[in-house]
Design a protein around this motif. Sequence first.
Motif, PDB file in Angstrom:
ATOM      1  N   LEU A   1       3.345  10.307   9.119  1.00 34.37           N
ATOM      2  CA  LEU A   1       3.284   9.689   7.800  1.00 34.37           C
ATOM      3  C   LEU A   1       2.057  10.169   7.028  1.00 34.37           C
ATOM      4  CD1 LEU A   1       4.323   7.689   5.702  1.00 34.37           C
ATOM      5  CD2 LEU A   1       3.124   5.854   6.942  1.00 34.37           C
ATOM      6  N   GLU A   2       0.921  10.288   7.734  1.00 34.16           N
ATOM      7  CA  GLU A   2      -0.293  10.783   7.072  1.00 34.16           C
ATOM      8  C   GLU A   2      -0.091  12.210   6.576  1.00 34.16           C
ATOM      9  OE1 GLU A   2      -5.118  11.124   7.863  1.00 34.16           O
ATOM     10  OE2 GLU A   2      -3.752  10.669   9.523  1.00 34.16           O
ATOM     11  N   SER A   3       0.532  13.042   7.401  1.00 39.58           N
ATOM     12  CA  SER A   3       0.801  14.421   6.992  1.00 39.58           C
ATOM     13  C   SER A   3       1.780  14.462   5.825  1.00 39.58           C
ATOM     14  CB  SER A   3       1.351  15.211   8.183  1.00 39.58           C
ATOM     15  OG  SER A   3       1.677  16.530   7.804  1.00 39.58           O
ATOM     16  N   GLU A   4       2.784  13.596   5.854  1.00 42.26           N
ATOM     17  CA  GLU A   4       3.758  13.541   4.758  1.00 42.26           C
ATOM     18  C   GLU A   4       3.075  13.181   3.446  1.00 42.26           C
ATOM     19  OE1 GLU A   4       7.570  13.609   4.444  1.00 42.26           O
ATOM     20  OE2 GLU A   4       6.876  15.150   5.823  1.00 42.26           O
ATOM     21  N   LEU A   5       2.177  12.208   3.497  1.00 40.90           N
ATOM     22  CA  LEU A   5       1.539  11.733   2.271  1.00 40.90           C
ATOM     23  C   LEU A   5       0.488  12.701   1.748  1.00 40.90           C
ATOM     24  CD1 LEU A   5       1.085   7.921   3.034  1.00 40.90           C
ATOM     25  CD2 LEU A   5       2.378   8.898   1.132  1.00 40.90           C
TER      26      LEU A   5
ATOM     27  N   ALA B   1      -2.569 -12.433   7.134  1.00 39.54           N
ATOM     28  CA  ALA B   1      -2.497 -12.190   8.582  1.00 39.54           C
ATOM     29  C   ALA B   1      -3.398 -11.039   9.009  1.00 39.54           C
ATOM     30  CB  ALA B   1      -1.050 -11.892   8.984  1.00 39.54           C
ATOM     31  N   GLY B   2      -3.978 -10.318   8.048  1.00 39.95           N
ATOM     32  CA  GLY B   2      -4.882  -9.225   8.368  1.00 39.95           C
ATOM     33  C   GLY B   2      -4.197  -7.911   8.666  1.00 39.95           C
ATOM     34  N   SER B   3      -2.891  -7.809   8.400  1.00 41.47           N
ATOM     35  CA  SER B   3      -2.167  -6.565   8.692  1.00 41.47           C
ATOM     36  C   SER B   3      -1.962  -5.696   7.453  1.00 41.47           C
ATOM     37  CB  SER B   3      -0.815  -6.880   9.334  1.00 41.47           C
ATOM     38  OG  SER B   3      -0.025  -7.669   8.472  1.00 41.47           O
ATOM     39  N   PHE B   4      -2.449  -6.170   6.302  1.00 43.91           N
ATOM     40  CA  PHE B   4      -2.360  -5.366   5.085  1.00 43.91           C
ATOM     41  C   PHE B   4      -3.630  -5.562   4.281  1.00 43.91           C
ATOM     42  CE2 PHE B   4      -0.780  -3.728   1.055  1.00 43.91           C
ATOM     43  CZ  PHE B   4       0.078  -2.708   1.472  1.00 43.91           C
ATOM     44  N   ARG B   5      -4.196  -4.449   3.825  1.00 47.26           N
ATOM     45  CA  ARG B   5      -5.491  -4.497   3.138  1.00 47.26           C
ATOM     46  C   ARG B   5      -5.359  -5.234   1.804  1.00 47.26           C
ATOM     47  NH1 ARG B   5      -9.603  -0.658   4.467  1.00 47.26           N
ATOM     48  NH2 ARG B   5     -10.294  -0.861   2.296  1.00 47.26           N
TER      49      ARG B   5
ATOM     50  N   PRO C   1      -5.244   1.835   9.312  1.00 48.17           N
ATOM     51  CA  PRO C   1      -6.167   2.950   9.033  1.00 48.17           C
ATOM     52  C   PRO C   1      -5.678   3.843   7.887  1.00 48.17           C
ATOM     53  CG  PRO C   1      -5.807   2.708  11.398  1.00 48.17           C
ATOM     54  CD  PRO C   1      -4.810   1.834  10.728  1.00 48.17           C
ATOM     55  N   LEU C   2      -4.372   4.032   7.802  1.00 46.49           N
ATOM     56  CA  LEU C   2      -3.819   4.874   6.747  1.00 46.49           C
ATOM     57  C   LEU C   2      -3.831   4.158   5.397  1.00 46.49           C
ATOM     58  CD1 LEU C   2      -2.699   7.666   6.359  1.00 46.49           C
ATOM     59  CD2 LEU C   2      -0.427   6.804   6.944  1.00 46.49           C
ATOM     60  N   GLN C   3      -3.799   2.827   5.425  1.00 50.12           N
ATOM     61  CA  GLN C   3      -3.875   2.060   4.176  1.00 50.12           C
ATOM     62  C   GLN C   3      -5.193   2.337   3.456  1.00 50.12           C
ATOM     63  OE1 GLN C   3      -3.099  -2.143   4.691  1.00 50.12           O
ATOM     64  NE2 GLN C   3      -1.397  -1.757   6.095  1.00 50.12           N
ATOM     65  N   ALA C   4      -6.276   2.456   4.216  1.00 50.29           N
ATOM     66  CA  ALA C   4      -7.577   2.720   3.600  1.00 50.29           C
ATOM     67  C   ALA C   4      -7.584   4.071   2.897  1.00 50.29           C
ATOM     68  CB  ALA C   4      -8.676   2.673   4.672  1.00 50.29           C
ATOM     69  N   LYS C   5      -7.008   5.077   3.528  1.00 49.70           N
ATOM     70  CA  LYS C   5      -6.961   6.413   2.931  1.00 49.70           C
ATOM     71  C   LYS C   5      -6.057   6.412   1.690  1.00 49.70           C
ATOM     72  CE  LYS C   5      -6.355  11.284   4.158  1.00 49.70           C
ATOM     73  NZ  LYS C   5      -6.100  12.254   5.263  1.00 49.70           N
TER      74      LYS C   5
ATOM     75  N   VAL D   1       6.492  -0.209   2.231  1.00 53.57           N
ATOM     76  CA  VAL D   1       5.039   0.015   2.174  1.00 53.57           C
ATOM     77  C   VAL D   1       4.283  -0.908   3.118  1.00 53.57           C
ATOM     78  CG1 VAL D   1       4.623  -1.604   0.266  1.00 53.57           C
ATOM     79  CG2 VAL D   1       3.147   0.401   0.536  1.00 53.57           C
ATOM     80  N   ALA D   2       4.858  -2.069   3.449  1.00 54.83           N
ATOM     81  CA  ALA D   2       4.184  -3.014   4.344  1.00 54.83           C
ATOM     82  C   ALA D   2       3.993  -2.452   5.739  1.00 54.83           C
ATOM     83  CB  ALA D   2       4.968  -4.325   4.418  1.00 54.83           C
ATOM     84  N   ASP D   3       4.762  -1.420   6.096  1.00 53.04           N
ATOM     85  CA  ASP D   3       4.703  -0.866   7.450  1.00 53.04           C
ATOM     86  C   ASP D   3       3.684   0.255   7.601  1.00 53.04           C
ATOM     87  OD1 ASP D   3       6.734  -2.586   8.307  1.00 53.04           O
ATOM     88  OD2 ASP D   3       8.308  -1.206   7.648  1.00 53.04           O
ATOM     89  N   ILE D   4       2.930   0.569   6.565  1.00 55.73           N
ATOM     90  CA  ILE D   4       1.879   1.596   6.684  1.00 55.73           C
ATOM     91  C   ILE D   4       0.772   1.067   7.600  1.00 55.73           C
ATOM     92  CG2 ILE D   4       0.134   2.931   5.436  1.00 55.73           C
ATOM     93  CD1 ILE D   4       1.900   2.871   3.000  1.00 55.73           C
ATOM     94  N   PRO D   5       0.378   1.816   8.631  1.00 58.32           N
ATOM     95  CA  PRO D   5      -0.694   1.363   9.538  1.00 58.32           C
ATOM     96  C   PRO D   5      -1.997   1.125   8.778  1.00 58.32           C
ATOM     97  CG  PRO D   5       0.477   3.248  10.458  1.00 58.32           C
ATOM     98  CD  PRO D   5       0.926   3.123   9.035  1.00 58.32           C
TER      99      PRO D   5
END
Length: 414
Positions: free
Chosen positions: A195-199, A262-266, A229-233, A223-227
Amino acid sequence: MVNLILDNVADGVFTVDPHFKITFFNAAAEQITGFSHDEAVGRPCFEVFRTPLCGQDCPLRHTLHTGEKVKSFEVDILTSTRKRQSVSVSTAPLLDGEGNFVGGVETFRDLSPIEDLRRAMRHQFTFDDIVAKSATMRQIVASLPNVARSNATVLVEGSAGTGKELIANAIHGASRRRDGPFVKVSCGVLPSAILESELFGSDDAQSGRLRAATHGTLFLDDVADIPLPLQAKLFGALEPADDEGVRVIAATKHDLSQRVQAGSFREDLYYRLNVVVLHLPNLAERREDMPLLVDFFIDRLNLRMGRNLQGLTHGAMSMLLQHPFPGNVRELENALEHAYIVAAGSRIGPDDLPAHVRDGAPPSPGTPPRSERQLIQSALERHMWSVPRAAAALGMHRTTLWRKMKRLGLERPA
């Protein structure tokens, strides 16, 4: 006799006198434009057959002034309800029995089925593709032109199958970015590294989807399923959109505010996305839209498969209206395609509907092999066991159909 014949042709036909007053208006012209014969006859043609060309560039005016015919000229008209309609126009001089010039005749063909097919092939849709009779959906559709005109980030919320991608595509198609790319990223199905490479692309080649969407729209599905660490980028890469950058439309079947708690999304990414929010209702909450959706899907299947199915029997429609449709519009579309393929008559009956609809149960997670075999065998038989034609009717590649035929043991009869 001539008028009777013209009233039974599929193309619109109207005639005008030398002063551009309509003197005849056939039944197909009524159907395409929305104006009745009595409303049209006697009025200037530009008041009824309304195009951007009315005036100096009008094909009929050219014919009346020069005597030359115009053939297959594509133009948009405004119907009586101010809906845009694509037509192909041909014009010719109108002569009496002695060859004297008495006016002009214009024939026009409705191109909307062709335009529908073109859009489907390009995966481009407009607000006209959004079926809305219920108050909730009408309110959403009414807001979309203003949303499309802006560059604001859009968050589309709704359960699976409610039409989030259709809304995103229609917003893009009505925006100033319509000629730019519409780039979709399925965030819920790709591992984090892919996903990171795709984006963002690889380190040595800036070929990511984010850059590919420049001057267009980036659609982040699930979009809720983005990990995390990748959300920050992603937050760091998303700037407020302008005409030169990337517009983001995100879709989610989850409540992002609960994910934040719940802390799973920034939280910062949530507020970056949460500018214009559109919440799509479940199909069970908009049952008055179902007959319109059925007509829409049947028309599209008729166009794609070259048939002229007349719709559903009363019993089949009643069965659909009683089904809960947990899979929403997507489940309805799939159920209708199944019924369309197996239906032998001119209308879909209750027995043609999938078993889970007939039984009132939700669909099983995987399609039963026997049901899949029935669908494929029916398509093959309808198309004389032509794999390319059957594959096109089923909406799959021919090699995929070959593999399924081999797995299911389907062979052309000797």
